[in-house]
Structure formats: structure tokens, C-alpha cells
Design a protein around this motif. Structure first.
Motif, PDB file in Angstrom:
ATOM      1  N   LEU A   1       6.908  -0.694  -6.865  1.00  0.00           N
ATOM      2  CA  LEU A   1       6.990   0.649  -6.290  1.00  0.00           C
ATOM      3  C   LEU A   1       7.487   0.604  -4.848  1.00  0.00           C
ATOM      4  CD1 LEU A   1       3.688   2.227  -7.689  1.00  0.00           C
ATOM      5  CD2 LEU A   1       6.027   2.570  -8.521  1.00  0.00           C
ATOM      6  N   GLU A   2       7.014  -0.388  -4.092  1.00  0.00           N
ATOM      7  CA  GLU A   2       7.480  -0.547  -2.709  1.00  0.00           C
ATOM      8  C   GLU A   2       8.994  -0.803  -2.676  1.00  0.00           C
ATOM      9  OE1 GLU A   2       5.871  -0.454   0.177  1.00  0.00           O
ATOM     10  OE2 GLU A   2       3.731  -0.697  -0.232  1.00  0.00           O
TER      11      GLU A   2
ATOM     12  N   THR B   1      10.821   2.339  -3.430  1.00  0.00           N
ATOM     13  CA  THR B   1      10.743   3.263  -2.289  1.00  0.00           C
ATOM     14  C   THR B   1      11.768   2.896  -1.225  1.00  0.00           C
ATOM     15  OG1 THR B   1       8.391   3.660  -2.677  1.00  0.00           O
ATOM     16  CG2 THR B   1       9.243   4.146  -0.470  1.00  0.00           C
ATOM     17  N   LYS B   2      11.920   1.608  -0.950  1.00  0.00           N
ATOM     18  CA  LYS B   2      12.848   1.175   0.093  1.00  0.00           C
ATOM     19  C   LYS B   2      14.300   1.310  -0.336  1.00  0.00           C
ATOM     20  CE  LYS B   2      14.169  -2.754   3.027  1.00  0.00           C
ATOM     21  NZ  LYS B   2      14.287  -1.931   4.255  1.00  0.00           N
ATOM     22  N   PHE B   3      14.617   0.906  -1.586  1.00  0.00           N
ATOM     23  CA  PHE B   3      16.020   0.844  -2.002  1.00  0.00           C
ATOM     24  C   PHE B   3      16.445   1.968  -2.929  1.00  0.00           C
ATOM     25  CE2 PHE B   3      14.852  -3.613  -1.084  1.00  0.00           C
ATOM     26  CZ  PHE B   3      15.788  -3.888  -0.106  1.00  0.00           C
ATOM     27  N   GLY B   4      15.482   2.736  -3.431  1.00  0.00           N
ATOM     28  CA  GLY B   4      15.835   3.843  -4.322  1.00  0.00           C
ATOM     29  C   GLY B   4      16.088   3.436  -5.752  1.00  0.00           C
ATOM     30  N   ASP B   5      15.988   2.173  -6.056  1.00  0.00           N
ATOM     31  CA  ASP B   5      16.212   1.659  -7.419  1.00  0.00           C
ATOM     32  C   ASP B   5      15.658   0.248  -7.457  1.00  0.00           C
ATOM     33  OD1 ASP B   5      17.034   1.284 -10.011  1.00  0.00           O
ATOM     34  OD2 ASP B   5      19.136   1.790  -9.662  1.00  0.00           O
TER      35      ASP B   5
ATOM     36  N   PHE C   1      17.319  -7.754  -8.813  1.00  0.00           N
ATOM     37  CA  PHE C   1      16.619  -6.925  -9.786  1.00  0.00           C
ATOM     38  C   PHE C   1      15.127  -7.183  -9.646  1.00  0.00           C
ATOM     39  CE2 PHE C   1      14.992  -6.604 -14.303  1.00  0.00           C
ATOM     40  CZ  PHE C   1      14.949  -5.216 -14.327  1.00  0.00           C
ATOM     41  N   PHE C   2      14.371  -6.141  -9.348  1.00  0.00           N
ATOM     42  CA  PHE C   2      12.922  -6.293  -9.282  1.00  0.00           C
ATOM     43  C   PHE C   2      12.352  -5.906 -10.631  1.00  0.00           C
ATOM     44  CE2 PHE C   2       9.417  -6.741  -6.104  1.00  0.00           C
ATOM     45  CZ  PHE C   2       8.404  -6.777  -7.055  1.00  0.00           C
ATOM     46  N   ASN C   3      12.006  -6.929 -11.383  1.00  0.00           N
ATOM     47  CA  ASN C   3      11.442  -6.752 -12.703  1.00  0.00           C
ATOM     48  C   ASN C   3       9.945  -6.479 -12.555  1.00  0.00           C
ATOM     49  OD1 ASN C   3      10.407  -7.054 -15.277  1.00  0.00           O
ATOM     50  ND2 ASN C   3      11.555  -8.920 -15.727  1.00  0.00           N
TER      51      ASN C   3
END
Length: 550
Positions: free
Chosen positions: A363-364, A367-371, A440-442
Motif C-alpha cells: 500500500l505504501e 501511495t508513492k508511485f500510484g501503481d 513490480f511490487f508483488n
């Protein structure tokens, strides 16, 4: 040496110390005849000489297919294990053929099985040259091989030495390990992958690497491990089978030796405490050569597997050098930081905590990158953004956290200690990488680096039409690399459609859904196992495409 001599020598090598069955003596001759048929088939259907199999590959292929026919002829069970797994996963014994071709006509069963085996086998021989399932050369070769093997084995009596060898009474874990090694290194279905993995030379391979292959490496044809095959194939009762399947999730950790003594049989019994989960393990039957290591290094990095109410050593022992005992907390923190997936496997509470933290960090990130998927044209830009993100997380980290204290190290090293440690593990040479990449944040696994991202997306946007060689290779690379998660492939297929993935392998869209599931299970089998062992996977990316190959 002649091809005939090569074939006979291979059979002798992989069947030494094996009491032969009635049919064994016929196999070298059948394989020699088959080799001539395969060579003739290639000459008829593959005009480009450079695309044909090398002489040694032709010989190996003839031997593998002969042993496959032996397996089916004598109901040894290897191939049946494979098809039962595919039936369970895909609803079909051979998943990529269309529904109109099922059920299999009896006269086509062996030809289609051979085509499946050959298609996978050629992936080892030619990893950068993919042929479709309907390639005329592959179809022709499969049919010719099927005709020959069916005719020859109709004349051969039943009886293989393998039937006896694979049905012994298993009393000790050593008996079980011996059978696992045979399945991995000598059975026709798995040994091509074993020798490909270890480059035909096991003299320099550590025991731990062999265990990793037997207990964790996804076998190309199904995603099963050698342990999975053994559990379905060997004559084990329900309790032993349950223990064996747990070998896929070895108890890797830092152990403190608490007691060493001999039992009534003169075997060493060792009481060991895992410093990660504070659990005590009773290790049975340790060999004499291992005791010296325990006595000299009471704190050891090791792996244990269950067997009949106790635990056995799995793989080699590697001493963990520490100073006074009061540094045990440091040892524990270092292990969690450097081997988090193993730590989460032996300490499920720690794993659950990391899972929840990963979801929060996801979620963080959004929030920072929008995706959760962000492309960067240059690695310098990615590193800058990730440092900024890590700084934000460090400000929020709990300074009293015993397992993950917020220690900021050299900012250029990207080795900030976090919960979970999402910014650790960037390769040392990452700043020399010259191409684009994506992050990619999985939410299941954490941070992933995706190199050559623009080539990938360029190919995906074409919906399977007019793919360049570079685009096709990049798509195959991402689909098959174990350092790229199935979740990432699902994400890009959701964004751009899966058609280019199917086209990269030369299959029709109708075969696509089954095929995509099949290839992901086979190539990324480890990602479908215990998910807690996969949080924060190692970054295997080293700056070139070859380094990402499975």
C-alpha cells in the motif's frame, strides 16, 4: 566411438548394480534402431542442418524414448506419475492439445506422449529456439518413433530391473535418499534435467545443491519435484509418504548443538536447538564424519528433514562463525535478513508478521508511485526512487524491533534493514546495467526487478502479430525465469492480453489458457509451493538475459 557403443555404454552406466529384467537386454538394440529412424526423420523434415539435433543429442533422445517405452511396457510408473499430476492440474493427461482430440485414440497415445516429451526435451537442447507443438518435424519424428517402439516392444517380453529396484522396503532415510538420487540422476524422465543443471559434472557439486535439486527444483515437464515423483512412485505407507513430502520444505536454520550421545546401536543422536524458532530437534543417526563438525562448531547452519518421529540431516553442514554466545541474537537477525524465506518457513509467526508487513508496504508503494508496476528508462533513476522509498520506510520503522532494527547502512549499497527487507539484495553490478527495467511490487512476494521491460511490453502490445525475435525471446524469458513471479505474468497478461505469450511458443489461442498454466507451473513451480518461504525472493537479476534463465 560408434553410436552403438555410446548407447550400450549409457545403458550400462545408468543401470550398474541393477539386477536386469527379462527385457533389459533388448533395449540397446531398440535404441540404436530408433536413433537411425530419428536421424532419417530429421533429414526428411528439417532442411536447415543447423536446426537439427547434434549427434550426441540424437543418441540421448533415442535412449530416453526407449526407456520411456520400457516404462510404459512394464508399468514401472514414472510416466503415469507425470500424467496423473497433469490430469489433476489441468483436467487432461496431455494438457495443451485441443478438446476435440480427447479422449486419445489408442493408436495415437504413444505418438502424442512422445511429442510431449520431445517438445520439452528440445527445450533443454535448444533453449533459445522454440518450435510449436504442431511443428511438422516434431510431429513426423514422434509418429516414426511411436511406430518403431510399438512394433519392437510388441515382440519383447515384460520384465524390467527397474520394477524391482523401485519397490524395496524403505527402512531408513538413507534408503529413501538413495532412491531419490537415482530418480533425479538416473531415471530417463528426470536425468536430462539433472545433468543439464549440473553441466555433466557433479564432482564439484556440494551435497546441499543435490538436495536442493531433489527437494525443490521444478521438473520441466510438470512442476513436480523429485520428492513429488517419489511420493507417488515408491512403496511407502501413509505416514512415511507424509514425511517424505515435507522434504520439499526442509527446516533450514541456525542450530545450536545441545547434546551428543550414542544410542544402543552405536549411532550418534544429536539434540539441536533452532535459534530462529527456539524449537529443539532430535537428530537421529548422524554419521561419524559429521560429529567432528558439530563438536568443533556448536553453532551450525544446517537443514533437517523429518523421518519417523525424528529428524535427519539434509545436505552438508556449513559452520556459522560467531564470537561469544552473547552474539546469538546477532546470528538470528543476520539469518532472518539474509535468508528470510527459510526463516519464515521454520517460524510461521514471523512469516505471518512478514506477510502482513509486505501487504502494508504494498500500500505504501502504491501511495508513492500510484501503481505497483513502475517502468524506469535507466537504472540510476530506479535506484534514486528506491532509496527515497526506503528512506520513507526507515522513518516509520520501529527502533525497538529486535528482529528488524531500522539500521541505515551505506546509502549507495541499498542495504537498508527493514521489515520485511525489501531493499536488500540488489546485485552489486546493478548500476552498470545499460537497459531499461521495471519494478513490480508483488503483494505476495515483495519487490521484483524486471529487466528488458520495454522489449516485453512492445511484444505484448502486438497481440501475437509480427513479434520480433527480441520480443519473443524476452517474453519467453520472463515466463520461464524463476526470479519472475507468476503474479507478474498475470499482471502483464491482464494489462495487454495473453496472445503474445501464446504466439511466442507457436501455439493457438485455443490451446493458450491450458498452456499458460502449464508453462508457469513447470517453470515457476517453486512459487506455487509454501508461499511463506517465498516472501522477499532473492534478486537473481545480474544484468543479462542468460542470468535469468531457469
Amino acid at each position: 566411438m560408434s553410436n552403438k557403443s555410446d548407447i550400450r555404454r549409457t545403458f550400462n552406466t545408468f543401470r550398474k548394480n541393477l539386477k536386469p529384467g527379462r527385457a533389459d537386454k533388448y533395449l540397446p538394440e531398440v535404441a540404436q534402431e530408433l536413433r537411425r529412424i530419428l536421424e532419417k526423420s530429421e533429414k526428411q523434415t528439417t532442411p536447415n542442418v543447423t536446426e537439427r539435433l547434434k549427434p550426441g543429442e540424437l543418441t540421448d533422445t533415442a535412449i530416453y524414448l526407449t526407456e520411456m517405452a520400457e516404462d510404459l511396457h512394464n508399468e514401472i510408473g514414472l510416466w503415469n506419475c507425470l500424467e496423473e499430476q497433469q490430469l489433476k492440474l489441468y483436467g487432461k493427461r496431455i494438457p495443451w492439445f485441443s478438446d476435440q482430440e480427447d479422449p486419445l485414440p489408442p493408436e495415437n497415445v504413444l505418438a502424442r506422449r512422445i511429442r510431449f516429451f520431445l517438445w520439452n526435451l528440445f527445450r533443454l537442447f535448444r533453449p533459445q529456439v522454440y518450435i510449436s507443438f504442431d511443428n511438422p518435424s516434431l510431429v513426423h519424428m514422434s509418429e516414426k518413433a511411436s511406430d518403431h517402439l510399438q512394433n519392437r516392444f510388441a515382440e519383447i517380453p515384460k520384465g524390467s530391473g527397474l520394477n524391482t529396484m523401485l519397490q524395496p522396503e524403505v527402512n531408513t532415510s538413507k534408503d529413501l535418499h538413495r532412491l531419490l538420487v537415482w530418480l533425479g540422476a538416473q531415471s530417463y524422465l528426470i536425468r536430462p534435467i539433472f545433468w543439464h543443471q549440473f553441466h555433466l559434472d557433479t564432482t564439484q557439486v556440494k551435497p546441499e545443491e543435490i538436495y536442493l535439486f531433489l527437494c525443490g527444483y521444478p521438473i520441466l515437464y510438470s512442476g513436480m519435484t523429485v520428492v513429488d515423483f517419489a511420493a507417488n512412485l515408491l512403496n511407502l505407507d501413509e505416514s512415511d509418504c507424509k514425511d517424505l513430502l515435507e522434504w520439499n520444505h526442509r527446516q533450514v536454520g541456525v542450530y545450536q548443538t545441545e547434546e551428543i550421545k550414542k544410542d544402543e546401536k552405536g549411532l550418534h543422536q544429536i539434540k539441536m536447538k533452532n535459534l530462529i524458532n527456539n524449537r529443539t530437534y532430535q537428530v537421529a543417526g548422524a554419521p561419524d564424519e559429521a560429529i567432528t563438525g558439530f563438536e568443533a562448531n556448536p553453532i551450525l547452519l544446517s537443514a533437517l528433514v523429518p523421518w519417523r518421529g525424528k529428524w535427519d540431516l539434509a545436505g552438508g553442514l556449513e559452520p556459522v562463525h560467531i564470537k561469544p554466545p552473547e552474539n546469538l541474537d546477532t546470528v538470528r537477525r543476520d539469518f532472518i535478513k539474509n535468508q528470510p524465506y527459510y526463516a519464515y518457513n521454520v517460524d510461521r509467526k514471523l512469516g505471518e508478521r512478514a506477510r502482513l508487513a509486505t501487504e502494508a508496504l504494498h500500500l505504501e508503494f502504491n501511495t508513492k508511485f500510484g501503481d505497483d508496476l513502475i517502468a524506469f528508462p535507466k537504472v540510476e533513476e530506479m535506484l534514486s526512487e528506491m532509496r527515497s522509498f526506503c528512506d520513507t520506510l526507515l522513518e516509520k520503522a520501529d527502533p525497538n524491533d529486535a528482529d528488524y532494527p531500522p539500521v541505515k547502512e551505506d546509502p549507495d549499497s541499498m542495504n537498508a534493514t527493514l521489515l520485511p527487507p525489501i531493499c536488500t539484495g540488489f546485485p552489486e553490478n546493478i548500476d552498470t546495467f545499460q537497459s531499461d527495467l521495471a519494478v513490480f511490487f508483488n503483494p505476495k512476494n515483495g519487490l521484483e526487478l524486471i529487466p528488458f521491460f520495454q522489449d516485453l511490453i512492445s511484444g505484448m502490445k502486438k497481440n501475437g502479430n509480427g513479434l520480433t525475435l527480441e520480443e519473443r525471446d524476452t517474453i519467453q524469458l520472463m515466463v520461464e525465469s524463476t526470479s519472475v513471479s507468476p503474479e507478474f505474468i498475470d499482471r502483464i497478461c491482464k494489462d495487454h492480453g495473453p496472445e503474445s505469450v501464446y504466439a511466442s511458443y507457436g501455439i493457438s489461442s485455443g490451446q493458450g489458457p491450458d498452456f499458460l498454466k502449464f508453462i508457469l507451473k513447470c517453470s515457476k513451480g517453486i512459487h506455487y509451493r509454501n508461499q511463506q518461504t517465498l516472501l522477499q525472493p532473492e534478486f537473481l537479476f545480474l544484468g543479462n538475459k542468460d542470468s535469468l534463465m531457469p
